[in-house]
Design an enzyme around this catalytic site. Structure first.
Site, PDB file in Angstrom:
ATOM      1  N   ALA A  94       0.816  -1.440  -0.156  1.00  0.00           N
ATOM      2  CA  ALA A  94       0.008   0.041   0.066  1.00  0.00           C
ATOM      3  C   ALA A  94       0.930   1.137  -0.105  1.00  0.00           C
ATOM      4  O   ALA A  94       2.067   1.194   0.462  1.00  0.00           O
ATOM      5  CB  ALA A  94      -1.033   0.156   1.031  1.00  0.00           C
TER       6      ALA A  94
ATOM      7  N   GLY B 107       0.004  -4.992   0.749  1.00  0.00           N
ATOM      8  CA  GLY B 107      -1.182  -5.075   0.106  1.00  0.00           C
ATOM      9  C   GLY B 107      -0.932  -5.805  -1.351  1.00  0.00           C
ATOM     10  O   GLY B 107      -1.688  -6.327  -1.906  1.00  0.00           O
TER      11      GLY B 107
ATOM     12  N   GLU C  16      -1.391  -9.413  -0.620  1.00  0.00           N
ATOM     13  CA  GLU C  16      -2.833  -9.586  -0.421  1.00  0.00           C
ATOM     14  C   GLU C  16      -3.654  -9.706  -1.913  1.00  0.00           C
ATOM     15  O   GLU C  16      -4.406 -10.432  -2.059  1.00  0.00           O
ATOM     16  CB  GLU C  16      -3.289  -8.613   0.565  1.00  0.00           C
ATOM     17  CG  GLU C  16      -2.796  -9.098   1.823  1.00  0.00           C
ATOM     18  CD  GLU C  16      -3.599  -8.141   2.719  1.00  0.00           C
ATOM     19  OE1 GLU C  16      -4.034  -8.487   3.837  1.00  0.00           O
ATOM     20  OE2 GLU C  16      -3.230  -6.928   2.769  1.00  0.00           O
TER      21      GLU C  16
ATOM     22  N   GLU D 230       3.620  -6.124   7.490  1.00  0.00           N
ATOM     23  CA  GLU D 230       2.811  -4.975   8.250  1.00  0.00           C
ATOM     24  C   GLU D 230       3.202  -4.980   9.521  1.00  0.00           C
ATOM     25  O   GLU D 230       3.161  -3.594  10.123  1.00  0.00           O
ATOM     26  CB  GLU D 230       1.251  -5.331   7.874  1.00  0.00           C
ATOM     27  CG  GLU D 230       0.716  -5.012   6.600  1.00  0.00           C
ATOM     28  CD  GLU D 230       0.983  -6.062   5.370  1.00  0.00           C
ATOM     29  OE1 GLU D 230       0.341  -5.919   4.531  1.00  0.00           O
ATOM     30  OE2 GLU D 230       1.664  -7.115   5.673  1.00  0.00           O
TER      31      GLU D 230
END
Length: 246
Positions: A62, A105, A108, A128
């Site tokens: 992210a 992210g 993911e 994370e």
């Protein structure tokens, strides 16, 4: 502002290239919104989706500058998790072609795909907890299903980043290709999917992801639909004709 995605469409597939090279294809809200647009098109006109990244990187995670400013209500809105759930639920298969970093992210997003292939340069994981947060867009449950609990805990709780070979050994990816062959390999896989009956593929994907308690009834109902399809009669007749002529 430059587009966050480069999209190429054909009759049976859509190729999406994540394109924010200045931040290693970090996933920001604009990219999320653009990917929702792609999902809308694929829900209306189902085709195989290939997702890849630009500049030798899938997605570094992210966008940290944006993520740092998000608060409780942003987390509850499920900005990334809602998108990745939508990608996972697309009618036709999703192929993630992974090169370089697929972190946070980005990992993911890859976990939400049906197939993951990679280059030897792949580095995939979820760091994370090192940033004081958790991977809340699917990794805490998808990763355990994909690689098993022991490996998932190493990645999620101890920050382990897997190489391509380690990811292959863990069956997180299914094959490794040189960088200049990666997209071709993704298209080869999409070609194999395209040779199947599209309705059978769509229904099989739905049945595959149904909860355990829905079986075997959902299998029987799905088969009942396919048993009445024109493709079933045509394809089986073609098989019998080939066998007769051999």
């Amino acid at each position: 502002m430059p587009a966050a995605l480069h999209v190429t469409e054909t009759e049976d597939r859509v190729v999406v290239e994540l394109h924010r090279p200045e931040v290693r294809n970090a996933i920001d809200r604009r990219m999320v919104d653009d990917l929702h647009g792609v999902c809308g098109d694929l829900e209306e006109r189902p085709r195989t989706l290939i997702i890849t990244g630009s500049g030798g990187i899938f997605a570094s995670g992210a966008d940290i500058a944006e993520l740092r400013e998000r608060r409780r209500d942003d987390a509850l809105a499920g900005i990334n998790s809602t998108l990745f759930a939508r990608i996972a639920a697309l009618p036709m298969p999703v192929i993630a072609a992974l090169d370089g970093y697929a972190l946070g992210g980005g990992a993911e997003l890859a976990f939400a795909a049906d197939f993951r292939i990679a280059t030897p340069r792949l580095r995939i994981g979820n760091p994370e907890t090192g940033l004081g947060i958790l991977p809340a867009a699917g990794a805490t449950w998808r990763l355990k299903e994909l690689v098993g609990e022991p490996m998932a805990k190493e990645i999620l709780l101890a920050g382990r980043i897997l190489t391509a070979e380690e990811a292959l050994d863990a069956r997180l990816i299914t094959s490794i290709h040189e960088p200049d062959e990666l997209l071709r390999a993704a298209h080869d896989l999409a070609d194999r999917i395209a040779r199947q009956d599209p309705l059978a593929v769509r229904i099989t994907k739905s049945v595959f992801h149904a909860p355990r308690e829905a079986h075997p009834m959902i299998d029987q109902l799905a088969q009942a639909i396919l048993f009445e399809s024109d493709a079933k009669f045509d394809r089986m007749q073609q098989f019998l004709d080939r066998k007769k002529g051999s």
